[in-house]
Design an enzyme around this catalytic site. Sequence first.
Site, PDB file in Angstrom:
ATOM      1  N   SER A   7       0.804  -1.226   0.000  1.00 13.64           N
ATOM      2  CA  SER A   7       0.000   0.000   0.000  1.00 13.64           C
ATOM      3  C   SER A   7       0.833   1.271   0.000  1.00 13.64           C
ATOM      4  O   SER A   7       0.341   2.325  -0.397  1.00 13.64           O
ATOM      5  CB  SER A   7      -0.933   0.011   1.223  1.00 13.64           C
ATOM      6  OG  SER A   7      -0.184  -0.156   2.415  1.00 13.64           O
ATOM      7  N   ASP A 295      -3.159   7.887   8.424  1.00 14.67           N
ATOM      8  CA  ASP A 295      -4.111   6.974   9.065  1.00 14.67           C
ATOM      9  C   ASP A 295      -3.354   6.207  10.154  1.00 14.67           C
ATOM     10  O   ASP A 295      -2.423   6.728  10.754  1.00 14.67           O
ATOM     11  CB  ASP A 295      -4.801   6.069   8.035  1.00 14.67           C
ATOM     12  CG  ASP A 295      -3.805   5.238   7.213  1.00 14.67           C
ATOM     13  OD1 ASP A 295      -2.609   5.179   7.569  1.00 14.67           O
ATOM     14  OD2 ASP A 295      -4.230   4.624   6.213  1.00 14.67           O
ATOM     15  N   HIS A 298      -0.055   4.592   7.442  1.00 14.99           N
ATOM     16  CA  HIS A 298       0.599   5.187   6.267  1.00 14.99           C
ATOM     17  C   HIS A 298       1.000   6.641   6.500  1.00 14.99           C
ATOM     18  O   HIS A 298       0.249   7.411   7.098  1.00 14.99           O
ATOM     19  CB  HIS A 298      -0.334   5.099   5.051  1.00 14.99           C
ATOM     20  CG  HIS A 298      -0.793   3.710   4.764  1.00 14.99           C
ATOM     21  ND1 HIS A 298      -2.012   3.234   5.199  1.00 14.99           N
ATOM     22  CD2 HIS A 298      -0.173   2.688   4.128  1.00 14.99           C
ATOM     23  CE1 HIS A 298      -2.136   1.965   4.812  1.00 14.99           C
ATOM     24  NE2 HIS A 298      -1.035   1.608   4.163  1.00 14.99           N
TER      25      HIS A 298
END
Length: 331
Positions: A7, A295, A298
């Site tokens: 991600s 978040d 990240h």
Amino acid sequence: MFVFGSSLVDNGNNNFLQDSMAKADYLPYGIDFPLGPSGRFTNGKNVIDLLGDQLKLPSYIPAFNNPSTKGSRIVHGVNFASGASGILDDTGSLVGRVISLNQQIRNFEEVTLPDLEVQLGCSSRESLPHYLFVVGSGGNDYSFNYFISNTNVSLEAFTANLTTKLSLHLKKLYSLGGRKFVVMSMNPIGCSPMAKAMRPKREGCIQAQNRAAHVFNTYLKSMVDVIKPQMPASNIVFVNSYKIIRDIIKNPTSKGFKDTSNGCCDVSIEKGGNGILCIRGGKTCGNRSIHVFFDGLHPTEAVNIWIAAKAYASNLKSEVYPFNLKQLSII
């Protein structure tokens, strides 16, 4: 530029996975991105977008899973990365479907490469030495595999297996024609809001998780020297994003940051979140540029800007080894 990983470098591949919980195609993700929510797991640009800016690439690298990523759209590169995926095939299975690093490379070989040869009118052996191959994977193999499985394998043995598999993936890309490689270190996962939430009464980062990242990164950096002789005419650059982020956390004000502990968006389990990803349509902080984390896991675009700038131009071997991407791009 061809991109593989998790991600941290995914720019929208998971948007097209029906049965995956690892998605960032909704606000507040993309709140500062020119195209809005796009599947990038941050508020604005991710490190790949910013490296593309540094390297003067003409546009954003398209996501492989997007049906329009074919023909002339692939000429400047393709992003194959998938949020929650890892080096190990079973990493990420707890969030539903993800695309493992193994499958990402298969997608490159079986789908993109034949199309690229048609577009460029030459063999991949001629064209691929002019592309950067960026690999950013490994963190999920610890966060969502090693640390939650009932394994009796030692950290060192697990890491040795992981980096051996990663070196085989790099050799595969080399065998297909790749010659310029960038491997991203693991971030300090023990400093993430997600990790800290597991031990709310303890100050500072979770040392066991950061030690895992440190061990992985040490193996990864040494791997650069070990496999280079096995890949003649290739160059591999190790980007130590772990150090870059740790330096920000240790001395935030000198770099324009204030909050090194809390995510910028609401991830709270009490409100239906999972402690990692932003709640869909949830609240977000006003000044994202002073936050290290967006978040539960990240980094913000502000941190990504630091990583990309250091990767491109730093002359410190502790940050980028053996040399920076600016030098790599002109070799």
